[in-house]
Structure formats: structure tokens, C-alpha cells
Write a protein that holds these residues in place. Sequence first.
Motif, PDB file in Angstrom:
ATOM      1  N   VAL A  20      31.226  -1.627  10.491  1.00  0.00           N
ATOM      2  CA  VAL A  20      32.060  -2.838  10.396  1.00  0.00           C
ATOM      3  C   VAL A  20      33.540  -2.464  10.277  1.00  0.00           C
ATOM      4  CG1 VAL A  20      30.249  -4.363   9.506  1.00  0.00           C
ATOM      5  CG2 VAL A  20      31.723  -3.179   7.899  1.00  0.00           C
ATOM      6  N   ALA A  21      33.842  -1.324   9.647  1.00  0.00           N
ATOM      7  CA  ALA A  21      35.240  -0.889   9.567  1.00  0.00           C
ATOM      8  C   ALA A  21      35.776  -0.595  10.971  1.00  0.00           C
ATOM      9  CB  ALA A  21      35.352   0.354   8.682  1.00  0.00           C
ATOM     10  N   LEU A  22      34.941   0.027  11.806  1.00  0.00           N
ATOM     11  CA  LEU A  22      35.355   0.320  13.177  1.00  0.00           C
ATOM     12  C   LEU A  22      35.567  -0.967  13.979  1.00  0.00           C
ATOM     13  CD1 LEU A  22      33.043   3.381  13.974  1.00  0.00           C
ATOM     14  CD2 LEU A  22      35.523   3.421  13.710  1.00  0.00           C
ATOM     15  N   ILE A  23      34.751  -1.986  13.678  1.00  0.00           N
ATOM     16  CA  ILE A  23      34.915  -3.273  14.368  1.00  0.00           C
ATOM     17  C   ILE A  23      36.291  -3.864  14.047  1.00  0.00           C
ATOM     18  CG2 ILE A  23      34.063  -5.644  14.555  1.00  0.00           C
ATOM     19  CD1 ILE A  23      31.265  -4.499  13.754  1.00  0.00           C
ATOM     20  N   LEU A  24      36.649  -3.807  12.750  1.00  0.00           N
ATOM     21  CA  LEU A  24      37.951  -4.328  12.322  1.00  0.00           C
ATOM     22  C   LEU A  24      39.074  -3.576  13.035  1.00  0.00           C
ATOM     23  CD1 LEU A  24      39.436  -6.258  10.405  1.00  0.00           C
ATOM     24  CD2 LEU A  24      39.406  -4.451   8.679  1.00  0.00           C
ATOM     25  N   PHE A  25      38.945  -2.262  13.097  1.00  0.00           N
ATOM     26  CA  PHE A  25      39.926  -1.433  13.779  1.00  0.00           C
ATOM     27  C   PHE A  25      40.048  -1.852  15.248  1.00  0.00           C
ATOM     28  CE2 PHE A  25      40.815   2.339  16.383  1.00  0.00           C
ATOM     29  CZ  PHE A  25      42.024   2.758  15.845  1.00  0.00           C
ATOM     30  N   THR A  26      38.894  -2.033  15.907  1.00  0.00           N
ATOM     31  CA  THR A  26      38.897  -2.397  17.323  1.00  0.00           C
ATOM     32  C   THR A  26      39.578  -3.746  17.547  1.00  0.00           C
ATOM     33  OG1 THR A  26      36.775  -1.271  17.470  1.00  0.00           O
ATOM     34  CG2 THR A  26      37.431  -2.576  19.366  1.00  0.00           C
ATOM     35  N   GLN A  27      39.265  -4.693  16.662  1.00  0.00           N
ATOM     36  CA  GLN A  27      39.862  -6.021  16.814  1.00  0.00           C
ATOM     37  C   GLN A  27      41.386  -5.933  16.645  1.00  0.00           C
ATOM     38  OE1 GLN A  27      37.572  -9.090  14.983  1.00  0.00           O
ATOM     39  NE2 GLN A  27      39.118 -10.675  15.303  1.00  0.00           N
ATOM     40  N   GLN A  28      41.845  -5.055  15.740  1.00  0.00           N
ATOM     41  CA  GLN A  28      43.286  -4.855  15.536  1.00  0.00           C
ATOM     42  C   GLN A  28      43.924  -4.256  16.792  1.00  0.00           C
ATOM     43  OE1 GLN A  28      45.390  -5.733  12.947  1.00  0.00           O
ATOM     44  NE2 GLN A  28      46.917  -5.047  14.427  1.00  0.00           N
ATOM     45  N   ILE A  29      43.262  -3.275  17.382  1.00  0.00           N
ATOM     46  CA  ILE A  29      43.799  -2.658  18.605  1.00  0.00           C
ATOM     47  C   ILE A  29      43.870  -3.690  19.732  1.00  0.00           C
ATOM     48  CG2 ILE A  29      43.413  -0.881  20.371  1.00  0.00           C
ATOM     49  CD1 ILE A  29      44.182   0.418  17.845  1.00  0.00           C
ATOM     50  N   LYS A  30      42.831  -4.524  19.825  1.00  0.00           N
ATOM     51  CA  LYS A  30      42.826  -5.595  20.829  1.00  0.00           C
ATOM     52  C   LYS A  30      44.048  -6.486  20.656  1.00  0.00           C
ATOM     53  CE  LYS A  30      38.133  -6.763  22.245  1.00  0.00           C
ATOM     54  NZ  LYS A  30      38.080  -5.936  23.441  1.00  0.00           N
ATOM     55  N   ASP A  36      47.372 -12.509  22.164  1.00  0.00           N
ATOM     56  CA  ASP A  36      46.592 -13.751  22.231  1.00  0.00           C
ATOM     57  C   ASP A  36      45.121 -13.539  21.917  1.00  0.00           C
ATOM     58  OD1 ASP A  36      48.852 -15.104  22.931  1.00  0.00           O
ATOM     59  OD2 ASP A  36      48.539 -14.820  25.088  1.00  0.00           O
ATOM     60  N   ALA A  37      44.711 -12.297  21.660  1.00  0.00           N
ATOM     61  CA  ALA A  37      43.299 -12.032  21.362  1.00  0.00           C
ATOM     62  C   ALA A  37      42.934 -12.676  20.032  1.00  0.00           C
ATOM     63  CB  ALA A  37      43.052 -10.525  21.322  1.00  0.00           C
ATOM     64  N   ALA A  38      41.626 -12.646  19.718  1.00  0.00           N
ATOM     65  CA  ALA A  38      41.146 -13.280  18.490  1.00  0.00           C
ATOM     66  C   ALA A  38      41.890 -12.718  17.284  1.00  0.00           C
ATOM     67  CB  ALA A  38      39.649 -13.041  18.343  1.00  0.00           C
ATOM     68  N   PRO A  39      42.510 -13.598  16.472  1.00  0.00           N
ATOM     69  CA  PRO A  39      43.302 -13.129  15.329  1.00  0.00           C
ATOM     70  C   PRO A  39      42.421 -12.606  14.201  1.00  0.00           C
ATOM     71  CG  PRO A  39      43.158 -15.511  15.312  1.00  0.00           C
ATOM     72  CD  PRO A  39      42.455 -15.066  16.555  1.00  0.00           C
ATOM     73  N   ALA A 102      34.330 -15.538  13.403  1.00  0.00           N
ATOM     74  CA  ALA A 102      35.729 -15.094  13.336  1.00  0.00           C
ATOM     75  C   ALA A 102      35.853 -13.613  13.707  1.00  0.00           C
ATOM     76  CB  ALA A 102      36.295 -15.340  11.938  1.00  0.00           C
ATOM     77  N   VAL A 103      34.701 -12.945  13.852  1.00  0.00           N
ATOM     78  CA  VAL A 103      34.718 -11.551  14.310  1.00  0.00           C
ATOM     79  C   VAL A 103      34.574 -11.573  15.832  1.00  0.00           C
ATOM     80  CG1 VAL A 103      33.586  -9.300  14.150  1.00  0.00           C
ATOM     81  CG2 VAL A 103      33.585 -10.843  12.173  1.00  0.00           C
ATOM     82  N   ASP A 104      35.537 -10.950  16.511  1.00  0.00           N
ATOM     83  CA  ASP A 104      35.520 -10.959  17.970  1.00  0.00           C
ATOM     84  C   ASP A 104      34.301 -10.201  18.501  1.00  0.00           C
ATOM     85  OD1 ASP A 104      36.566 -11.157  20.687  1.00  0.00           O
ATOM     86  OD2 ASP A 104      36.993  -9.022  20.475  1.00  0.00           O
ATOM     87  N   PHE A 105      33.560 -10.857  19.417  1.00  0.00           N
ATOM     88  CA  PHE A 105      32.305 -10.268  19.887  1.00  0.00           C
ATOM     89  C   PHE A 105      32.503  -8.909  20.570  1.00  0.00           C
ATOM     90  CE2 PHE A 105      29.171  -9.612  23.251  1.00  0.00           C
ATOM     91  CZ  PHE A 105      28.030  -9.538  22.484  1.00  0.00           C
ATOM     92  N   THR A 110      32.579  -2.150  21.452  1.00  0.00           N
ATOM     93  CA  THR A 110      33.259  -0.896  21.822  1.00  0.00           C
ATOM     94  C   THR A 110      32.893   0.284  20.903  1.00  0.00           C
ATOM     95  OG1 THR A 110      35.047  -2.296  22.650  1.00  0.00           O
ATOM     96  CG2 THR A 110      35.480   0.058  22.542  1.00  0.00           C
ATOM     97  N   PRO A 111      32.934   0.098  19.558  1.00  0.00           N
ATOM     98  CA  PRO A 111      32.551   1.242  18.709  1.00  0.00           C
ATOM     99  C   PRO A 111      31.115   1.698  18.952  1.00  0.00           C
ATOM    100  CG  PRO A 111      33.478  -0.535  17.376  1.00  0.00           C
ATOM    101  CD  PRO A 111      33.335  -1.061  18.757  1.00  0.00           C
ATOM    102  N   ILE A 112      30.209   0.752  19.188  1.00  0.00           N
ATOM    103  CA  ILE A 112      28.804   1.116  19.395  1.00  0.00           C
ATOM    104  C   ILE A 112      28.669   2.016  20.614  1.00  0.00           C
ATOM    105  CG2 ILE A 112      26.520   0.224  20.010  1.00  0.00           C
ATOM    106  CD1 ILE A 112      27.213  -2.279  18.397  1.00  0.00           C
ATOM    107  N   LEU A 113      29.301   1.612  21.702  1.00  0.00           N
ATOM    108  CA  LEU A 113      29.171   2.390  22.926  1.00  0.00           C
ATOM    109  C   LEU A 113      29.891   3.733  22.808  1.00  0.00           C
ATOM    110  CD1 LEU A 113      27.668   1.413  25.630  1.00  0.00           C
ATOM    111  CD2 LEU A 113      27.954  -0.272  23.861  1.00  0.00           C
ATOM    112  N   THR A 114      30.912   3.802  21.945  1.00  0.00           N
ATOM    113  CA  THR A 114      31.561   5.091  21.689  1.00  0.00           C
ATOM    114  C   THR A 114      30.550   6.065  21.087  1.00  0.00           C
ATOM    115  OG1 THR A 114      33.638   3.958  21.241  1.00  0.00           O
ATOM    116  CG2 THR A 114      33.466   6.228  20.477  1.00  0.00           C
TER     117      THR A 114
END
Lengths: 162, 270
Positions: A20-30, A36-39, A102-105, A110-114
Motif C-alpha cells: 500500500v505504501a508503494l501504491i501511495l508513491f505511485t499515485q504521487q508520481i502520477k 489532473d490525475a486522481a488527487p 479514493a485510491v487510483d486504480f 504498477t507496483p504489482i507488475l514491477t
Amino acid sequence: METNGINKYAKYALVVLLSVALILFTQQIKLLKNPDAAPISSMTIWGLLTLWLFSVIGIIISELAKKQPIGFIKNFPVLGWVSITSLVLCLMSDTFVKAISAVDFLSITTPILTFAGISVVDRLADLRKTSWKVAIVAVFVFIGIYVGSATLSQIGLMISGQ
Amino acid sequence: MKFNFILLLIFALLVITAAEMIGFQSIPLGPISINLLPLVFAILISMVLGFGIFRKGIVKKIYSEKNVTFASKYLIFIMLPLMARYGADVAPKLQEILSIGWIFLIQEFGHLGTILLGLPVAIFLGLRREAIGSTLGLGREGELAYISEKYTLDSDEGRGVLSLYIIGTIFGAVFFSIVAPVLLHFGYRVEALAMASGMGSGSMMTAASSSLAATIPDKAKTIIAYASASQLLSSFIGTFVMVFCAVPLQTFMYKLLVRGKGDKSWKQTA
């Protein structure tokens, strides 16, 4: 280095936390790439915590299921248990749905496939052992299952007039 | 925490950053366009850097035995938040899904397409017992378990299913993320393609459905909900479809296809 008991669960819980930490990181990079990406709001953080909680509950159910005798339930994958846990709890409260949404799908994927990429590198050598014939067959097998299912779905949708 | 493991985490962050910065790319090929999502770049970057020639110095430390083992052992746990997300996608659409539940059910039989399309090709290419293993299904854990129990993995059937498993693990996600939206050009409705995405492999379903969702963002919610509902159904009844439908169909077709050709050719190659 076999871990068991509480240790094992702690390890699983930490790995899910990493995820979940990686998801947050990915959403920030997006967001950096496209403002305009999901805030990221406080709802996003709650959503990530909810995802973590549901995963851990699913893990516990899966481990308990392994201890009972019915084969079908014993072998049911942990991925399925987590989906069911989440589905049931989301049906019970709309708050969970709002938080998780509120978590961008795509940020989850991306982290999973990494890690999927890293996990297969030692299998690349095994590719040499597979024949080119099976590789060709694989393409038809993949197309076969996808087109087969899609065709039946399409017919079904047409019949039901949707 | 071990130094190598910290390297792995930093490396993961770098791969994610690179994949996201490349972003969503659409490559037009005549009337068809090929969509590449960040997830495709993520798996390609992390896979290609693991090639033997790149594994030197720091990269070698990143792809240390322990780190690769960590990734493969815990990949399922890293996927769990995604599975939890699917619950939230299905829940608001559950009524709608149940109202056309029978369509979800019948499309599970589309999984027989692996045999209908794959087996004739395999026989044509000269495969015999290996074809049994490599066309029974998508070649995921279910088929692997069934074949290894029935024939052992050290048989022609076993080698067939193992090869398909390896190929699927390495190329499956990339393959379906490209093929799924291409089928839109063949007149398939996106709802049908979404349902078909739940094939029993988490990463392939994710790749197919997110690629569809990125192509038709207006229907993203429906696509993800349908795909994950179908995936859940596959994990429930997949084994039953395999044992009671796929196996008899395969036996029947196999006999039909190799009749006249005899069993000679496979004995020679075996």
C-alpha cells in the motif's frame, strides 16, 4: 528461515503494508506527471488503510480455512478470500467503498507488475527449455480462452437485450 | 534490514517512477491502436534489467537470489490490496451483475476455447502428449495441479503445462493488455471483453481490464467490476469446468485429431 505463528502474520502484514505504501508513491508520481490525475486526500489514506485491513483479514481467513478438512475451501486461494472479504464488508458499509475509491486504480497495478517482473527473471532461463512449438500454441490458447469467453458474453448480452 | 533488500525497494521506486513518467502510450497501427499502460512498462523494465548481461555491479545486488525469491514468494501478498480494491468495485454494481449473472456463468465455458483453438494447432505442429498439458486451460495453478497429479510434471503432459505456465507468467500480462482493446475493433462490446478478462490469473485479468478501462475511461467502473466479478467466479467454478468439461472435451478431440496419424509420431519424438 521458516517463520510461523504470529511472526508469519506479522511478515505478511508488513509485506501488504509495503504494497500500500508503494501504491501511495505511485499515485504521487502520477500527480507529478499529470496534475489532473486522481488527487491524494485524507480519503486516499483511509482507503489505503482499508485495503491493508481487508487484505490482512483475508489472509487470516485463508489460513484458518487451510486448517479445516473440506478440500474445496482449503484450496481456495487467498486472493479470492480477500476479494470476498472486501465485497462483503463493502456491501455492509458504503464508507469503505468511498474510501477505497479514493485510491487510483491504475496506481495499484504498477507496483504489482514491477514485482511480477522481478519475480520472473530467474524463469527467463527456463524459457529455453520450452519449445517454440508450445510458444506458438500458447498464443492460440490465450486467444482461445479470451475470444471464447468474450463471444459467449457477447451472445449473452445480445439475448438479454442489454 | 539487509542492504540488498533496501536496494530492492529503492529499485522498485525507480522502476515505478520511470514507468509512470513514460505513462500511457497509444501506438496507432493502421486502424488499430496498441495501448501500453505504465504497468506494461513496469514489468518490461524490471524483467529486461534482470537479463544476464545487465546483472553486474549494483544490478546484480538488486537481483540477488534473496530478492528475487522475495519477489516471487510474496508477489501474491503484494497483490492483495488489488484484490481488496475489487470488492469495492463490485459491491456498488452487484445488483446489476446478479441481474445478468447467467451471462457471467455461461462465459466461463468460453475457457474451453483453449482446447478448441489450441489443440488443433498443437496437433498440427506435431505435438502429442505435450498438447494435453499445454491446451487444457490457461496453464495457471489449477491446471498445473491437475496435470501434475494425473501425469506428474516429469511427463510430456507435465512439460507441456509447465511450459505454458512459464510463458504465461512471463508474457501473459503484456499479451492481454495489448490484445484486449484490439478486440474492440472486431465488434466486441467492452462489457463482453471485461467479463472475459476474468480468466483465473490475477495479473492477466488486471492487465486486460485496466487496458480496456484506459481505452474507454467512461466505462472504467463497469469494466473493472465485471472483470473482477468474473475473476471471482472463475476461482469458484474454474476447477469444475476443467474437470467436468475441459478434460472430456480434450480427450474426445485428441482422439479425433490424432486418428489416422497414429501415435507413431509422438513416440518418435519422445
